[in-house]
Design a protein around this motif. Structure first.
Motif, PDB file in Angstrom:
ATOM      1  N   PHE A 132      19.928 -49.538 -60.486  1.00 59.17           N
ATOM      2  CA  PHE A 132      20.739 -48.647 -61.314  1.00 59.17           C
ATOM      3  C   PHE A 132      21.035 -47.313 -60.647  1.00 59.17           C
ATOM      4  O   PHE A 132      21.817 -46.520 -61.181  1.00 59.17           O
ATOM      5  N   ASN A 133      20.475 -47.077 -59.495  1.00 55.69           N
ATOM      6  CA  ASN A 133      20.639 -45.792 -58.827  1.00 55.69           C
ATOM      7  C   ASN A 133      22.029 -45.601 -58.229  1.00 55.69           C
ATOM      8  O   ASN A 133      22.357 -44.513 -57.777  1.00 55.69           O
ATOM      9  N   ALA A 134      22.861 -46.657 -58.240  1.00 55.79           N
ATOM     10  CA  ALA A 134      24.217 -46.557 -57.680  1.00 55.79           C
ATOM     11  C   ALA A 134      25.251 -46.697 -58.795  1.00 55.79           C
ATOM     12  O   ALA A 134      25.157 -47.576 -59.644  1.00 55.79           O
ATOM     13  N   LYS A 135      26.243 -45.809 -58.784  1.00 56.68           N
ATOM     14  CA  LYS A 135      27.270 -45.783 -59.821  1.00 56.68           C
ATOM     15  C   LYS A 135      28.041 -47.095 -59.900  1.00 56.68           C
ATOM     16  O   LYS A 135      28.333 -47.595 -60.989  1.00 56.68           O
ATOM     17  N   ASP A 136      28.409 -47.666 -58.738  1.00 58.88           N
ATOM     18  CA  ASP A 136      29.196 -48.898 -58.758  1.00 58.88           C
ATOM     19  C   ASP A 136      28.413 -50.053 -59.370  1.00 58.88           C
ATOM     20  O   ASP A 136      28.980 -50.903 -60.065  1.00 58.88           O
ATOM     21  N   ARG A 137      27.099 -50.075 -59.155  1.00 68.38           N
ATOM     22  CA  ARG A 137      26.303 -51.137 -59.764  1.00 68.38           C
ATOM     23  C   ARG A 137      26.155 -50.911 -61.276  1.00 68.38           C
ATOM     24  O   ARG A 137      26.171 -51.865 -62.051  1.00 68.38           O
ATOM     25  N   ARG A 138      26.012 -49.644 -61.675  1.00 65.88           N
ATOM     26  CA  ARG A 138      25.940 -49.365 -63.117  1.00 65.88           C
ATOM     27  C   ARG A 138      27.257 -49.744 -63.798  1.00 65.88           C
ATOM     28  O   ARG A 138      27.254 -50.229 -64.928  1.00 65.88           O
ATOM     29  N   ASN A 139      28.363 -49.536 -63.101  1.00 69.71           N
ATOM     30  CA  ASN A 139      29.665 -49.890 -63.683  1.00 69.71           C
ATOM     31  C   ASN A 139      29.764 -51.387 -63.980  1.00 69.71           C
ATOM     32  O   ASN A 139      30.403 -51.791 -64.958  1.00 69.71           O
ATOM     33  N   LYS A 140      29.151 -52.189 -63.135  1.00 69.91           N
ATOM     34  CA  LYS A 140      29.159 -53.631 -63.383  1.00 69.91           C
ATOM     35  C   LYS A 140      28.393 -53.967 -64.666  1.00 69.91           C
ATOM     36  O   LYS A 140      28.777 -54.863 -65.415  1.00 69.91           O
ATOM     37  N   ILE A 141      27.301 -53.260 -64.906  1.00 73.41           N
ATOM     38  CA  ILE A 141      26.535 -53.478 -66.130  1.00 73.41           C
ATOM     39  C   ILE A 141      27.314 -52.968 -67.339  1.00 73.41           C
ATOM     40  O   ILE A 141      27.329 -53.603 -68.402  1.00 73.41           O
TER      41      ILE A 141
END
Length: 501
Positions: A132-141
């Motif tokens: 979760f420390n990366a914005k692009d990965r949080r966007n996927k969630i």
């Protein structure tokens, strides 16, 4: 989160309108990691008293809030974690005080994603903090947040995001992992699972769904396919492979395979299935079984070739198992692998029908009059010509398929076809026709009582009361005309009649 932002959020919380029947606000600030413990003493909030729990002052704080001061606003800083709610003396106060306040990065991520601020969600967000420390990965969630209905879905959401799928579906996740390769160290998705520490959750998912207990992707693939196979094949035929089979998980594995097989892109499944076939020597195993034991099974593509090899070998050995040919075709025609070998099945169906015709006319052709042979041909005998044409259409298609295991055997089938058609049917029918038509042809030049082409205009055109179209074809075979009439009747829902001359 810096001190200024904390003050702003807390001020906003205390400034919000009070619920009905409330005359003050109590906010519990949970900080189990104690990241803000050093700042709490310097914190200043307008018209708010601040209390810090120490682990030994819970009773005193509860007495203060519920008895001694029931009108002041309070911020209760709680750096303590409790093993169970029963150990929290202030739980009742906390429950009626409303949503607790948190000021750490995990809370910010949960707010960003739209998750309820609950301990169970928080624990998982913290567990996967590296992800979760990366914005692009949080966007996927965030894109799949509406599908996250309970904490357990966080595991699936993280795995789905890594796999690049848009649904938190166990099937889609497992399929994506297997498509990425069966060698753990070379599978990029699985290595990402390890990197973001979701591999344990993945194998728990696998164990629950498929019954597989180890951590080898290659063994997992074999386990799923062989367990699925037991739905349509007696498990006794898989003796020695029991370590790859879990009967209680048969339904999940069968549905998983069926979904993959019948998706738009199934090449990845074919390659995986062929790999398992080779590794476990399944071709030899299935080839040792009779056709009835395997023709219901779609899991492995080699079964299609094995069935055809067995049928063609029987024909090569002067045996035509007509009923088995038709039954096998009926069983296989809706299966994925059928279209790759459909021309061979079409050819075998044709020879099965030819054999059926031969059986029905085993005594030969011995009609006494030419007009009887003519009538018999237009009602029955033409079918042999039709089957013969159908075989050769299928044979021509097979030349474009080029299947090394089947082509030579199919040529032996063609030899049998020629023996039935030229060696028996044409020879005997021609002999019968020649013997009974010769006298009429010599005497009249035609056969009486059979319509003649020279009368076509007077019989069909001259007396017609509507416009007629005539299509002339050079030597149109009667059996082709029958096929055409059937097609016209089927496709146009019209009344279609056929006659001969």
């Amino acid at each position: 989160m810096d001190a200024e932002k904390i003050v702003q959020d807390l001020t906003r919380r205390f400034s919000a309108p009070l619920p009905e029947f409330y005359n003050r606000r109590i906010v519990f600030w949970h900080d189990e990691d104690q990241k803000f413990e050093s700042q709490i003493d310097d914190l200043e909030l307008n018209n708010v008293k601040i209390i810090k729990l120490t682990g030994s002052n819970q009773f005193a704080v509860k007495k203060l809030l519920t008895v001694e001061d029931t009108t002041s606003n309070y911020l209760v800083y709680c750096p303590i974690s409790y093993d169970s709610p029963e150990k929290n003396w202030l739980i009742n106060v906390e429950l009626y005080s409303g949503e607790p306040f948190r000021a750490d990065i995990y809370t910010a991520w949960m707010d960003e994603i739209g998750l309820v601020q609950s301990p169970n969600y928080r624990e998982l967000i913290k567990r996967y903090s590296k992800f979760f420390n990366a914005k692009d990965r949080r966007n996927k969630i965030i894109a799949m947040a509406d599908k996250i209905e309970k904490p357990a879905h966080i595991h699936l959401a993280v795995m789905a995001a890594i796999c690049g799928v848009k649904e938190i579906s166990p099937n889609a996740i497992i399929r994506s992992v297997l498509e990425a390769g069966l060698v753990n160290d070379e599978n990029s998705i699985y290595q990402s699972f390890i990197n973001y520490e979701v591999d344990t959750a993945f194998w728990q998912l696998i164990s629950q769904g498929t019954g597989y207990k180890n951590t080898s992707l290659a063994e997992l693939a074999a386990h799923i396919l062989l367990t699925a196979t037991t739905r349509t094949m007696n498990k006794d035929n898989l003796a020695g492979l029991e370590r790859f089979i879990s009967i209680p998980h048969q339904s999940f594995c069968f549905d998983f395979v069926s979904e993959w097989i019948h998706c738009d892109e199934y090449d990845s499944y074919r390659m995986l299935a062929e790999y398992i076939e080779e590794e476990l020597k399944l071709f030899n195993r299935f080839n040792s079984l009779n056709i009835e034991a395997i023709y219901d099974t779609e899991v492995f593509p080699c079964i299609s070739s094995i069935i055809l090899i067995k049928l063609m070998t029987d024909i090569k050995n002067q045996i035509i198992p007509s009923e088995l040919i038709l039954t096998s075709n009926e069983k296989r025609r809706t299966m994925l692998w059928y279209k790759n070998v459909s021309c061979y099945y079409e050819g075998l169906i044709a020879i099965a029908n030819m054999q059926g015709f031969f059986t029905d006319h085993a005594v030969g052709f011995h009609l006494a009059e030419a007009k009887e042979i003519w009538k018999a041909y237009t009602t029955d005998y033409y079918k042999m010509d039709q089957y013969y044409r159908q075989f050769h259409c299928a044979f021509q298609k097979s030349l474009t398929v080029s299947n090394d295991m089947l082509d030579d055997l199919f040529k032996h089938v063609a030899d049998k076809v020629e023996a039935l058609y030229s060696g028996w049917y044409l020879t005997q029918l021609s002999d019968n026709w020649t013997s009974v038509s010769g006298e009429d042809l010599e005497k009249h030049g035609y056969i009486p009582d059979i319509k003649r082409q020279v009368d076509f205009y007077s019989d069909h055109i001259s007396s017609a009361d509507s416009r007629i179209f005539v299509i002339i074809s050079d030597a149109l075979r009667y059996e082709v005309a029958v096929s055409l009439s059937e097609q016209l009747r089927r496709e146009t829902q019209s009344e279609v009649a056929i006659d001969s001359m």
